[in-house]
Design a protein around this motif. Sequence first.
Motif, mmCIF file in Angstrom:
data_model
loop_
_atom_site.group_PDB
_atom_site.id
_atom_site.type_symbol
_atom_site.label_atom_id
_atom_site.label_comp_id
_atom_site.label_asym_id
_atom_site.label_seq_id
_atom_site.Cartn_x
_atom_site.Cartn_y
_atom_site.Cartn_z
ATOM 1 N N THR A 31 0.702 -1.340 -0.125
ATOM 2 C CA THR A 31 -0.145 -0.159 -0.022
ATOM 3 C C THR A 31 0.791 1.155 0.049
ATOM 4 O O THR A 31 0.581 2.226 -0.669
ATOM 5 C CB THR A 31 -0.834 0.022 1.247
ATOM 6 N N LEU A 32 2.154 1.194 0.659
ATOM 7 C CA LEU A 32 2.985 2.341 0.792
ATOM 8 C C LEU A 32 3.466 2.511 -0.537
ATOM 9 O O LEU A 32 3.551 3.683 -1.284
ATOM 10 C CB LEU A 32 4.098 2.075 1.758
ATOM 11 N N LEU A 33 3.861 1.536 -1.402
ATOM 12 C CA LEU A 33 4.518 1.717 -2.754
ATOM 13 C C LEU A 33 3.559 2.112 -3.852
ATOM 14 O O LEU A 33 3.791 2.899 -4.707
ATOM 15 C CB LEU A 33 5.001 0.516 -3.235
ATOM 16 N N GLU A 34 2.118 1.622 -3.799
ATOM 17 C CA GLU A 34 1.003 2.072 -4.548
ATOM 18 C C GLU A 34 0.629 3.367 -4.118
ATOM 19 O O GLU A 34 -0.470 3.822 -5.063
ATOM 20 C CB GLU A 34 0.027 0.925 -4.313
ATOM 21 N N GLY A 35 0.898 4.015 -3.144
ATOM 22 C CA GLY A 35 0.468 5.249 -2.644
ATOM 23 C C GLY A 35 -1.106 5.011 -2.321
ATOM 24 O O GLY A 35 -1.869 6.247 -2.408
ATOM 25 N N LYS A 36 -1.403 3.938 -1.713
ATOM 26 C CA LYS A 36 -2.766 3.756 -1.189
ATOM 27 C C LYS A 36 -2.939 3.786 0.207
ATOM 28 O O LYS A 36 -3.952 3.598 0.738
ATOM 29 C CB LYS A 36 -3.583 2.516 -1.856
ATOM 30 N N PHE A 37 -1.780 3.942 1.128
ATOM 31 C CA PHE A 37 -1.789 3.933 2.489
ATOM 32 C C PHE A 37 -2.655 5.184 2.903
ATOM 33 O O PHE A 37 -2.366 6.248 2.829
ATOM 34 C CB PHE A 37 -0.397 3.907 2.880
ATOM 35 N N GLU A 38 -3.661 4.908 3.941
ATOM 36 C CA GLU A 38 -4.362 6.010 4.567
ATOM 37 C C GLU A 38 -3.647 6.515 5.746
ATOM 38 O O GLU A 38 -3.501 5.484 6.786
ATOM 39 C CB GLU A 38 -5.803 5.438 4.713
ATOM 40 N N HIS A 98 13.873 8.682 0.555
ATOM 41 C CA HIS A 98 12.733 9.681 0.793
ATOM 42 C C HIS A 98 12.142 8.920 2.145
ATOM 43 O O HIS A 98 12.611 8.110 3.081
ATOM 44 C CB HIS A 98 11.626 8.614 -0.176
ATOM 45 N N SER A 99 11.062 9.820 2.668
ATOM 46 C CA SER A 99 10.531 9.727 3.858
ATOM 47 C C SER A 99 9.119 10.031 3.750
ATOM 48 O O SER A 99 8.469 10.539 2.799
ATOM 49 C CB SER A 99 11.089 10.581 4.903
ATOM 50 N N GLY A 100 8.407 9.366 4.743
ATOM 51 C CA GLY A 100 6.698 9.758 4.667
ATOM 52 C C GLY A 100 6.174 8.795 3.652
ATOM 53 O O GLY A 100 6.598 7.964 2.891
ATOM 54 N N VAL A 101 4.822 8.989 3.738
ATOM 55 C CA VAL A 101 3.905 8.074 2.864
ATOM 56 C C VAL A 101 4.189 8.442 1.482
ATOM 57 O O VAL A 101 4.544 7.575 0.501
ATOM 58 C CB VAL A 101 2.542 8.011 3.125
ATOM 59 N N ALA A 102 4.178 9.582 0.954
ATOM 60 C CA ALA A 102 4.444 10.134 -0.446
ATOM 61 C C ALA A 102 5.710 9.712 -0.807
ATOM 62 O O ALA A 102 5.944 9.293 -1.907
ATOM 63 C CB ALA A 102 3.880 11.462 -0.413
ATOM 64 N N GLY A 103 6.631 9.692 0.004
ATOM 65 C CA GLY A 103 8.113 9.232 -0.209
ATOM 66 C C GLY A 103 8.247 7.901 -0.600
ATOM 67 O O GLY A 103 9.057 7.537 -1.572
ATOM 68 N N MET A 104 7.371 7.154 0.100
ATOM 69 C CA MET A 104 7.498 5.521 -0.376
ATOM 70 C C MET A 104 7.061 5.270 -1.472
ATOM 71 O O MET A 104 7.638 4.756 -2.459
ATOM 72 C CB MET A 104 6.692 4.754 0.966
ATOM 73 N N LEU A 164 -1.339 4.296 10.949
ATOM 74 C CA LEU A 164 0.047 4.742 11.335
ATOM 75 C C LEU A 164 0.664 3.779 12.482
ATOM 76 O O LEU A 164 1.611 3.450 12.443
ATOM 77 C CB LEU A 164 0.146 6.284 11.727
ATOM 78 N N GLU A 165 -0.442 3.800 13.463
ATOM 79 C CA GLU A 165 0.131 2.932 14.692
ATOM 80 C C GLU A 165 0.492 1.533 14.366
ATOM 81 O O GLU A 165 1.606 0.956 14.784
ATOM 82 C CB GLU A 165 -0.829 2.851 15.820
ATOM 83 N N ARG A 166 -0.153 1.130 13.378
ATOM 84 C CA ARG A 166 -0.073 -0.495 13.014
ATOM 85 C C ARG A 166 1.263 -0.360 12.192
ATOM 86 O O ARG A 166 1.931 -1.456 12.164
ATOM 87 C CB ARG A 166 -1.425 -1.052 12.124
ATOM 88 N N ALA A 167 1.386 0.637 11.152
ATOM 89 C CA ALA A 167 2.782 0.783 10.488
ATOM 90 C C ALA A 167 3.765 0.663 11.285
ATOM 91 O O ALA A 167 4.721 -0.048 11.002
ATOM 92 C CB ALA A 167 2.638 2.039 9.689
ATOM 93 N N GLY A 208 7.088 -1.986 12.003
ATOM 94 C CA GLY A 208 8.821 -1.779 11.965
ATOM 95 C C GLY A 208 9.114 -0.334 10.994
ATOM 96 O O GLY A 208 10.183 0.081 10.872
ATOM 97 N N TRP A 209 7.905 0.183 10.588
ATOM 98 C CA TRP A 209 8.054 1.462 9.342
ATOM 99 C C TRP A 209 7.798 2.682 10.231
ATOM 100 O O TRP A 209 7.005 2.748 11.080
ATOM 101 C CB TRP A 209 7.028 1.495 8.252
ATOM 102 N N ASP A 210 8.723 3.619 10.098
ATOM 103 C CA ASP A 210 8.807 4.820 10.847
ATOM 104 C C ASP A 210 8.328 5.888 9.697
ATOM 105 O O ASP A 210 9.248 6.265 8.976
ATOM 106 C CB ASP A 210 10.257 4.956 11.324
ATOM 107 N N PRO A 211 7.224 6.629 9.959
ATOM 108 C CA PRO A 211 6.656 7.267 9.005
ATOM 109 C C PRO A 211 7.771 8.528 8.935
ATOM 110 O O PRO A 211 7.795 9.305 7.866
ATOM 111 C CB PRO A 211 5.420 8.047 9.457
ATOM 112 N N SER A 212 8.435 9.055 9.893
ATOM 113 C CA SER A 212 9.439 10.013 9.783
ATOM 114 C C SER A 212 10.910 9.828 9.447
ATOM 115 O O SER A 212 11.889 10.552 9.341
ATOM 116 C CB SER A 212 9.499 10.736 11.027
#
Length: 526
Positions: free
Chosen positions: A292-299, A397-403, A305-308, A312-316
Amino acid sequence: MNISTALENTALRGANVVAGMSGLDRDITWVHIVDHPDIAAWVEPGHLLLSTGYNWPKEEAQQRAMIRSLSDLGLAGVVLAVPKFLAHFPSASIEEANDVGLPLLELEWDVPFSAITEQIHSSIIRCQSELIQRSYEIHRALTNAALTANTLSDLATSLGDLLDRAVNFVDPDGLSLGTSEGNTTQIDVGARERSYMRLLHNRIILRRIQDSMHPILIDAQEEVGVPRRLGCPIRIRGEIAAIVFVDEGDCELGELDIRATEHASIVAALHLAHMRALHLQEERLGYALVGTLLEGKFEETPSALERARLSGWDPSGSYRVCLVLLDEPLPLSREGFLRRERWVDRLRKYLEGIEQPPLVLVSLNQITFFLQSHHEPEPLWRILGSRGAALAVSREHSGVAGMARGGEDVQSLLPLLKPGKVHHFHEVMFPRALMGDPGARELFVDSRIGPLLADKKGEVLMETVEALCAEGFQLANTARKLGVHISTLRYRVERIESMLGTTLERQESRFEIQVAVALHKILSER
């Protein structure tokens, strides 16, 4: 017990070794008294033969033939009571025994055979009892270690401490899965074991280990600095999952080491099977997150974000997106599927080894994963890479859009990947853009000045960059052209460098920004 030990600690201490000195390390499994014309038919491997010499052959040819047959049978040695029927072993027997390394001992007639058999048998039984007891203790300790071990390194350390030897778990491709060598870095151990496995493969020794159901002894391989060791395959559902190696070191490997290695292989198989089951569950969650991160579909909801973060994924955090293109034709064969799974398993272990959560997505012959920016991809590729596979690496890259942008980076590199190579986005996009590739031009412009174009307040900074390019990055000339004070220009340059993540002091950066600005003008005029 071997003959040397028996000469020191039993009624044989008064015996005289007259031949076969090279065979004094032969193990004694039992003592047998035989005075029969056909001695070879009455003894078995490991027996120590006691004889009065009554039926010892008279002819030289018969003596030599009997010595050879006894040695071929694996006899430990022959003890002759002298001088009742024979004053000494005949010279032909001594010569032949020296040639084949079969120990011949002469013992005074007054020493009763019963004393020898009683003492040696008691010692053998005592040693066997101690071996069984020690083996049971190791079995119990390894079983307990299996319940508390988080990794194969924990298990290797437990076995290494029990045997006082170096222990290593290695997968079939030579990747180190766990080691007891705490004073050696994982990278050093991994490099050594990969070289060792290649050597075993070239010398057909690896096939012997894989075909064996029990530990086998492997001679020292001095070329790669590995001593004599035991190797035992670890199987899961008949498939070789790994191999456990136990080094000899200063003390010779024995039956206790063989038993412990064999039990360790069983415990390790259970551990690996359990880890595989956990990985399957983690993969279902991890694949979904990475996909979902690679496809840009992550909400970006708080719960998502807590589940992410729990995965193990750090949004920052800052990451590179990496894509491995395997040398596997589509559709994948069963063998190709298994090779892909082994690749993923090795990748997960590597990421865990550098203390990074394995964020992996598998699709067909592609493996995509996130690599934290402070880790370089080249060490990973040196350990995991192969001639047929290739690795694409995105920008940081960082963040949802960065992935999602990272996913676009590596997908854009797919047509350019060459087997055995690592391809960085920033290294490939520039030459492609210069060659006129429309897609590469857009990606290159975005990679170099995209942040300025995307910022609603970046118009002034973009104008400043264009002026810098026109004036050859001469600050005084640029300030006059823009009609601003040079201090104001310096402030703008600092902001530009911060937004672009580069420095305008480097000639290479200046050139690429000049090209990006020129390409942007061309694309804007279409």
